[in-house]
Write an enzyme that holds these catalytic residues in place. Structure first.
Site, PDB file in Angstrom:
ATOM      1  N   SER A 147       0.565  57.693 -23.156  1.00  0.00           N
ATOM      2  CA  SER A 147      -0.732  57.299 -23.699  1.00  0.00           C
ATOM      3  C   SER A 147      -1.385  58.463 -24.449  1.00  0.00           C
ATOM      4  O   SER A 147      -0.859  58.924 -25.458  1.00  0.00           O
ATOM      5  CB  SER A 147      -1.629  56.768 -22.590  1.00  0.00           C
ATOM      6  OG  SER A 147      -2.755  56.111 -23.127  1.00  0.00           O
ATOM      7  N   ASP A 212      -0.119  45.055 -22.909  1.00  0.00           N
ATOM      8  CA  ASP A 212      -1.002  46.210 -22.751  1.00  0.00           C
ATOM      9  C   ASP A 212      -2.406  45.854 -23.222  1.00  0.00           C
ATOM     10  O   ASP A 212      -2.613  45.491 -24.381  1.00  0.00           O
ATOM     11  CB  ASP A 212      -0.456  47.391 -23.560  1.00  0.00           C
ATOM     12  CG  ASP A 212      -1.090  48.713 -23.174  1.00  0.00           C
ATOM     13  OD1 ASP A 212      -2.313  48.739 -22.913  1.00  0.00           O
ATOM     14  OD2 ASP A 212      -0.367  49.727 -23.134  1.00  0.00           O
ATOM     15  N   HIS A 241      -0.719  48.544 -19.254  1.00  0.00           N
ATOM     16  CA  HIS A 241      -0.803  49.950 -19.645  1.00  0.00           C
ATOM     17  C   HIS A 241      -0.402  50.912 -18.531  1.00  0.00           C
ATOM     18  O   HIS A 241       0.107  51.996 -18.819  1.00  0.00           O
ATOM     19  CB  HIS A 241      -2.229  50.273 -20.106  1.00  0.00           C
ATOM     20  CG  HIS A 241      -2.345  51.566 -20.843  1.00  0.00           C
ATOM     21  ND1 HIS A 241      -1.749  51.779 -22.073  1.00  0.00           N
ATOM     22  CD2 HIS A 241      -2.976  52.724 -20.529  1.00  0.00           C
ATOM     23  CE1 HIS A 241      -2.015  53.008 -22.490  1.00  0.00           C
ATOM     24  NE2 HIS A 241      -2.759  53.598 -21.569  1.00  0.00           N
TER      25      HIS A 241
END
Length: 335
Positions: A147, A212, A241
């Site tokens: 991320s 996500d 996520h």
């Protein structure tokens, strides 16, 4: 323009767990640093590393007896080393790699404040430690960014032409693109991954969940399309996520990728890997390529990211197999 910059910084913030999930203590008998409350492991070293921006970050080095590569793991923006500890141990075991994890400035027991520029200095300090302390060569290093961690990962990867490989886990195109559908890069944007990934010369694996809700799947797909050295991506059907490690295909695909890149010959500057060229050949005896980081901070036109009033987040600390990784991005509603 300053107002725009502040707005972006406020909505794309860092959320270090408060309080930190661990403490760094010194063993009275050995003098070694330990990560409390975890027991000492013979193959785990806890380090404090100075950065070029004056902060001191905490890192952990996990050694594997059969490793030929070392993985630098840059975690998400709402986790720290304590929460990632067990996952790092498991990844080192399953992938048969040495693993260096670290906390960004302002995270865990690292000093300073979190910012985009500081994360660049943080990962540079980790890479320098691998070279100077452990004798790692650039061609034996794999960068892994999750991320927000895809930001420092791609920034460093774009400047290391002999790097072994890169893994991007739920990556972002850029900070602004997480919140808005923009078609060009603005000077005040942060973590401009979309502009840096074309300069990455090594094989790149991208892992992203199709469901996500924080960083849309399109971010991973577009980054994959821009890769020079594409490897078969892993689109985790139904994955969100923060849960991709729970899917069996995650570790299976990751192990396959690591095994593939380990068999490749050492890269030369300007070389390219075709997807069909996975035959084993002798390694070049190229010397370790050292890089200088002092001038890089001046060359980046991006903003540091802070938020003064942060909403509290429930950081449940669980030690479990295939630990659920933590990350958070503030989402913008329609106005």
């Amino acid at each position: 323009m300053g107002g725009v910059t502040s707005s972006v910084a406020a909505k794309f913030a860092f959320f270090p767990p408060t309080p930190p999930s661990y403490k760094v203590v010194t063993d009275e008998l050995t003098g070694l640093l330990l990560l409390a409350p975890y027991p000492h492991r013979e193959n785990v070293e806890i380090l404090k590393l100075p950065t070029r921006r004056g902060t001191e970050i905490v890192a952990m080095y996990v050694r594997h007896p059969m490793a030929t590569c070392t993985l630098i793991y840059s975690h998400g923006n709402a986790a720290d080393l304590g929460q990632m500890y067990e996952l790092f141990i498991e990844l080192s075991i399953h992938l048969k790699v040495n693993l260096m994890g670290y906390d960004y400035s302002g995270y865990g027991q690292s000093t300073g404040k979190p910012s985009e520029h500081n994360t660049y200095a943080d990962i540079e300090a980790v890479y320098k430690c691998l070279e100077d302390t452990y004798g790692s060569k650039q061609e034996d290093v794999i960068l892994y960014g999750q991320s927000v961690g895809s930001g420092p990962t791609l920034d460093l990867a774009s400047r290391l032409p002999l790097l072994r490989a890169v893994v991007l886990h739920s990556p972002i195109l850029s900070g602004l693109r997480v919140m808005y559908s923009v078609k060009k890069t603005y000077w005040f944007d942060i973590y401009k991954n979309i502009d840096k990934i074309p300069y990455v010369d090594c094989p790149v694996l991208i892992i992203h969940g199709t469901s996500d809700e924080v960083v849309d799947w399109c971010h991973g797909k577009q980054l994959w399309e821009l890769c020079k050295e594409k490897y078969e991506p892993l689109w985790v059907k139904g994955g969100n996520h923060c849960d991709l490690e729970h899917y069996p295909e995650y570790i299976k695909h990751l192990k396959k990728f690591i095994a593939t890149v380990e068999r490749l010959p050492c890269r030369r500057v300007g070389s390219r890997m075709s997807s069909s060229d996975q035959s084993e050949s002798g390694r070049d005896s190229s010397s370790k390529l050292r890089i200088t980081f002092d001038h890089l901070d001046l060359s980046r036109r991006s903003v540091d990211c802070h938020e003064k009033s942060r909403k509290s987040v429930d950081y449940t600390h669980q030690i479990e197999r295939g630990r659920k990784s933590v990350d958070r991005l503030d989402r913008v509603g329609s106005e």
